[in-house]
Structures are given as C-alpha cells and as structure tokens.
Design a protein around this motif. Structure first.
Motif, PDB file in Angstrom:
ATOM      1  N   ILE A  82       0.864  -1.176   0.000  1.00 26.38           N
ATOM      2  CA  ILE A  82       0.000   0.000   0.000  1.00 26.38           C
ATOM      3  C   ILE A  82       0.904   1.229   0.000  1.00 26.38           C
ATOM      4  O   ILE A  82       1.863   1.299   0.769  1.00 26.38           O
ATOM      5  N   VAL A  83       0.626   2.189  -0.887  1.00 26.73           N
ATOM      6  CA  VAL A  83       1.405   3.427  -0.925  1.00 26.73           C
ATOM      7  C   VAL A  83       0.570   4.531  -0.286  1.00 26.73           C
ATOM      8  O   VAL A  83      -0.454   4.946  -0.834  1.00 26.73           O
ATOM      9  N   GLU A  84       0.991   4.975   0.881  1.00 24.28           N
ATOM     10  CA  GLU A  84       0.300   6.052   1.596  1.00 24.28           C
ATOM     11  C   GLU A  84       0.908   7.401   1.232  1.00 24.28           C
ATOM     12  O   GLU A  84       2.049   7.473   0.769  1.00 24.28           O
ATOM     13  N   ASN A  85       0.130   8.468   1.478  1.00 20.64           N
ATOM     14  CA  ASN A  85       0.621   9.831   1.239  1.00 20.64           C
ATOM     15  C   ASN A  85       1.126   9.960  -0.197  1.00 20.64           C
ATOM     16  O   ASN A  85       2.255  10.376  -0.455  1.00 20.64           O
ATOM     17  N   LEU A  86       0.259   9.581  -1.125  1.00 21.32           N
ATOM     18  CA  LEU A  86       0.631   9.486  -2.536  1.00 21.32           C
ATOM     19  C   LEU A  86       0.667  10.872  -3.173  1.00 21.32           C
ATOM     20  O   LEU A  86      -0.244  11.278  -3.891  1.00 21.32           O
ATOM     21  N   PHE A  87       1.742  11.601  -2.922  1.00 15.21           N
ATOM     22  CA  PHE A  87       1.851  12.960  -3.449  1.00 15.21           C
ATOM     23  C   PHE A  87       2.300  12.941  -4.902  1.00 15.21           C
ATOM     24  O   PHE A  87       1.897  13.762  -5.709  1.00 15.21           O
ATOM     25  N   TYR A  88       3.190  12.005  -5.248  1.00 11.43           N
ATOM     26  CA  TYR A  88       3.657  11.848  -6.621  1.00 11.43           C
ATOM     27  C   TYR A  88       3.164  10.508  -7.162  1.00 11.43           C
ATOM     28  O   TYR A  88       3.005   9.553  -6.404  1.00 11.43           O
ATOM     29  N   PRO A  89       2.940  10.421  -8.465  1.00 11.90           N
ATOM     30  CA  PRO A  89       2.520   9.134  -9.038  1.00 11.90           C
ATOM     31  C   PRO A  89       3.575   8.047  -8.817  1.00 11.90           C
ATOM     32  O   PRO A  89       4.766   8.303  -8.897  1.00 11.90           O
ATOM     33  N   VAL A  90       3.093   6.847  -8.527  1.00  9.72           N
ATOM     34  CA  VAL A  90       3.972   5.687  -8.400  1.00  9.72           C
ATOM     35  C   VAL A  90       3.569   4.695  -9.478  1.00  9.72           C
ATOM     36  O   VAL A  90       2.421   4.245  -9.522  1.00  9.72           O
ATOM     37  N   THR A  91       4.495   4.370 -10.343  1.00 10.03           N
ATOM     38  CA  THR A  91       4.179   3.492 -11.458  1.00 10.03           C
ATOM     39  C   THR A  91       4.649   2.069 -11.179  1.00 10.03           C
ATOM     40  O   THR A  91       5.447   1.818 -10.275  1.00 10.03           O
ATOM     41  N   LEU A  92       4.164   1.174 -12.016  1.00 15.50           N
ATOM     42  CA  LEU A  92       4.590  -0.221 -11.941  1.00 15.50           C
ATOM     43  C   LEU A  92       6.109  -0.319 -12.152  1.00 15.50           C
ATOM     44  O   LEU A  92       6.789  -1.097 -11.499  1.00 15.50           O
ATOM     45  N   GLU A  93       6.632   0.517 -13.069  1.00 19.69           N
ATOM     46  CA  GLU A  93       8.078   0.493 -13.347  1.00 19.69           C
ATOM     47  C   GLU A  93       8.885   0.924 -12.124  1.00 19.69           C
ATOM     48  O   GLU A  93       9.954   0.368 -11.840  1.00 19.69           O
ATOM     49  N   VAL A  94       8.382   1.928 -11.400  1.00 14.47           N
ATOM     50  CA  VAL A  94       9.081   2.403 -10.200  1.00 14.47           C
ATOM     51  C   VAL A  94       9.128   1.294  -9.151  1.00 14.47           C
ATOM     52  O   VAL A  94      10.167   1.048  -8.532  1.00 14.47           O
ATOM     53  N   LEU A  95       8.002   0.607  -8.950  1.00 15.80           N
ATOM     54  CA  LEU A  95       7.973  -0.495  -7.981  1.00 15.80           C
ATOM     55  C   LEU A  95       8.944  -1.602  -8.389  1.00 15.80           C
ATOM     56  O   LEU A  95       9.670  -2.152  -7.552  1.00 15.80           O
ATOM     57  N   GLN A  96       8.959  -1.927  -9.685  1.00 17.96           N
ATOM     58  CA  GLN A  96       9.855  -2.981 -10.151  1.00 17.96           C
ATOM     59  C   GLN A  96      11.315  -2.595  -9.916  1.00 17.96           C
ATOM     60  O   GLN A  96      12.140  -3.409  -9.505  1.00 17.96           O
TER      61      GLN A  96
END
Length: 431
Positions: A82-96
């Motif tokens: 779970i990504v809390e405090n989502l101020f900037y977009p988080v992409t699938l590529e970033v997680l990978q």
C-alpha cells in the motif's frame, strides 16, 4: 565486529556481490544498535526472537530447505504493498526498480482499493520477499511522501492476464495489453482512476525520474529517498585540499594503493590542490574514501568524495610537459597490492594509524638499521618490535598518524638490499 572500520570494510566488500549460504543470498547492512548485549537475554528482543524461531523450526522439523537446516520459511513470495501519502505518481516500473534490488521480481499487479493505491508483487523466492519487506516497510519512495506499507499476501502466486501499465508478468512477453477494455484491471473489475492511474507520469529527460504531474502543481523531479534510479558506482575519487607544494601523482598512488589498485592519478593543472584518483572498481573507491576522507596529509586535512567522472582521461597530444607530468597511468604497476584474486592483503586493510606494519625485511637488516632509515627521513620512532614467529615482519610506532601516512608514502617499496624492497602498511595493533 571488533571495530567500526571492520564493519565498514565488510559492508563495502559485500555491497557489490552479496554472499550466498546454502544457495540463499545474504544481505549485510548496518544496524542501529551500537553494540550487542548478551548478558540479559530476557530483555533483548532480537536474541529472544531468534531463539523462538530456532525453537519453532526444531520443533516442527520442517525448515526452509527441507533437510533440517536453516530458518522457518517466509510466509509467501507475494507481497501486498500500500502506498500512503501518494503525493507523486507511483508506477509499476518504479515499484519494479525498487523491489528488484532484493531479488527477481516475476509479476506485479497494481490497483486502487479504498481510495488507496496498492500493488501485489511476486518474487521468485519467499526469502527475497522477506528481505524486501524487512528493508522497505515504512520507507518513503520520495522524500517525505509515498510511504510503503508492506505485508505478506495470502496468495502464493499471481495470475496476470495483461501486460500493460497496471499489471505485468515479466516471465511472459506474449500476453495481450487488454487495450480493448481500458477501464478494466487485471482482476476483471472496473476501477476508478486514482493516483498514478489518474496522472500517468512523464519522465525527466536527464535523470529518468518521474516528474510529478498532479494537476495544479508544476514541480521539478522529486528527490528520491529509495534511489529509484540507482547511481552508477563510480571508481573515480575527487581528492581536495591537497598541499600543492608537496603532492604528486606517485604520492597519491602509494597512499590510495593501500585500499585498492590505483589505475590513474590526475592533479588538476589549474587547481593543483585537487586531484582525481581512479581505482579498479567502485568497492575499492568506497574503501579508500571511508578510510582517507578527513585524514591529514602534508599538513592539510584532505577531503575525499566520489567524482562525477567515470574515468580519468590521459592528456591529449598537445598538452605541455607540466600538464603531462601531473597525470600518470599506473595500470601496469608492479606495486598493486590486490591484483591476485584472494590475496591475503584483502584481510589486512586498516585505517591510517600511528603504527606501521613492515614486511619483506631481509635477514641482514637489523632493528637499528630500520630505525635509522625512518629517523633519517625526519620521522620519530616511538617503538619497534619484530614479529616473534616471522622476523621478516615488524611493527613500528611513529609519533602521529600524519607522520605514519607520510612515512608509508616515502618508504613503501624502499630497496633494503639488492633484490628485496620494504613493504609498508597500516597496522591495527599497537606496541
């Protein structure tokens, strides 16, 4: 470890190549504890937990390897993120990018639930998932925001239907993109766009990091807390605040050669208090930096940092004699201490100290001769001792660490007789 220097050396050594035990990678990091206490186990959560895990493993008789060895296996190779405090977009590529530092990521599914951006991520091995959870839970992807909350999923594997910006199976390139159903997630249910889904990121042309595209805000790329774009491990060091009257490429070659094999040294022509030192690899550069930054050389406290230059360039043909003399290539030197794989020199890397370790001493050279050699160069010999079992080696204590540094530079490889040269290192011992 016995000292902080030993711990630094160990972490640096294994940073580029994590060791494996029974085919499992072992990760070595600094602990927040200053020391371990073993006198009162009831008050120590970590030893208590280890004891409980070991006891449970022994009791069950079913350990991770299935052969009665190792620890209790991790619950699942699948993590729920779970990504809390989502101020900037988080992409699938970033997680990978973030999670693949801990092992092979096979599949990722991203979705929105309860107005929260979430993901399921499957590693190839439950141990990798366990290490990623322990290291990343509670960390921020970007400074001050996008906080990761990580648990083990109840699923043992993920079933990915589409390879697109919401879900990905990295083991299969043949999956459809599912573009005919743009609002349908991998679970087959319509999901409202939110966070990264609502604001697909653009990427900065120089850094490659996502630029925030949240409506109403125009910001430069956020500073990355988890090093989403890991920096290249450079092997070139910038050494500053040198004494320009006394420093030379050979002097820096000898000093930095204590911590790795120096390939090239360049003293800057227009700013001679600065120099570039190219080591064999990034690990050696880190070692030299951690041991020599802040040390005193020729009366100046030197600063050692990583340089942005990937290599030290040799002077061009039109360069003058002085400029050419300020850059030297040492790649073929016979004085490299670490060119042999598994050299015992790797075990004898210590920070600068007032006590020097002398070796390769011929039997014809006595204690007084060695003392005279150092004192004739202006160094104050405080104490001297031959090794009892091997008279080819000795310890010599000088007046200060700075004096020992300069003595090592001046007398390492000094010819003692017709075919033997003195070897000088820093010692962890005192006399």
């Amino acid at each position: 470890m016995a000292s902080e220097e030993a711990a630094v050396a160990m972490v640096n050594y294994y940073a580029s190549a994590p060791p494996t035990i029974r085919n499992q990678p072992v990760f070595i990091q600094y602990s927040t504890h200053r020391e371990l206490k073993t006198d009162n186990l009831t008050n120590q959560r970590a030893p208590g937990a280890l004891h409980a895990i070991s006891a449970a493993a022994v009791h069950s008789g079913n350990m991770s390897s299935g052969d009665g060895r190792g620890l209790v296996p991790a619950p699942s190779p699948v993590l729920r993120i779970i990504v809390e405090n989502l101020f900037y977009p988080v992409t699938l590529e970033v997680l990978q990018q973030i999670f693949s530092k801990f092992g092979s990521v096979l599949k990722i599914i991203t979705f929105t639930r309860n107005n929260q951006f979430q993901a399921l991520l499957q590693f190839s091995d439950a141990v990798h998932a366990q290490h990623a959870k322990a290291s990343l839970d509670g960390q921020n992807i970007y400074n001050g925001c996008c906080t990761l909350r990580i648990d083990f999923s109840k699923l043992s594997a993920l079933n990915v239907k589409y390879n697109n910006d919401k879900s990905r199976d990295f083991t299969r390139t043949d999956l459809p993109t599912g573009e005919l159903e743009p609002a349908t997630a991998a679970f087959g249910v319509a999901l409202p766009p939110y966070g990264a889904a609502a604001f697909p990121p653009t990427f900065h042309q120089h850094t490659g990091l996502p630029v925030a595209a949240v409506p109403g805000s125009l910001v430069s790329p956020p500073r990355v807390a988890l090093q989403v774009a890991p920096p290249a491990v450079h092997s070139v060091l910038l050494v500053s605040n040198l004494n320009p009257e006394k420093v030379s490429p050979h002097c820096l070659f000898i000093l930095f050669g204590v911590y790795g094999d120096v390939q090239r040294v360049k003293i800057l022509f227009n700013k001679k208090e600065n120099a570039l030192v190219q080591m064999s690899d990034g690990t050696q550069a880190q070692l030299a930096m951690s041991h020599l930054n802040g040390q005193r050389l020729h009366g100046n406290v030197i600063r050692v940092t990583l340089s942005k230059h990937p290599v030290v360039q040799l002077p061009r043909g039109g360069a003058g004699q002085e400029e050419q003399a300020l850059t030297q290539d040492f790649s073929g030197s016979t004085l490299h201490r670490f060119k042999k794989p598994g050299s015992k020199n790797f075990n004898n890397i210590f920070p600068p100290s007032a006590t020097l370790h002398l070796s390769n001493i011929p039997s014809s050279v006595c204690e007084d001769a060695l003392k005279d050699l150092f004192s004739s160069r202006g160094f104050t010999v405080k104490a001297f001792k031959f090794f009892q079992k091997d008279r080819k080696m000795a310890l010599m204590q000088l007046a200060s660490v700075e004096e020992a540094i300069e003595a090592l530079i001046e007398l390492h490889d000094h010819q003692l007789d017709h075919n033997q040269h003195l070897r000088v290192s820093f010692s962890k011992s005192t006399i």
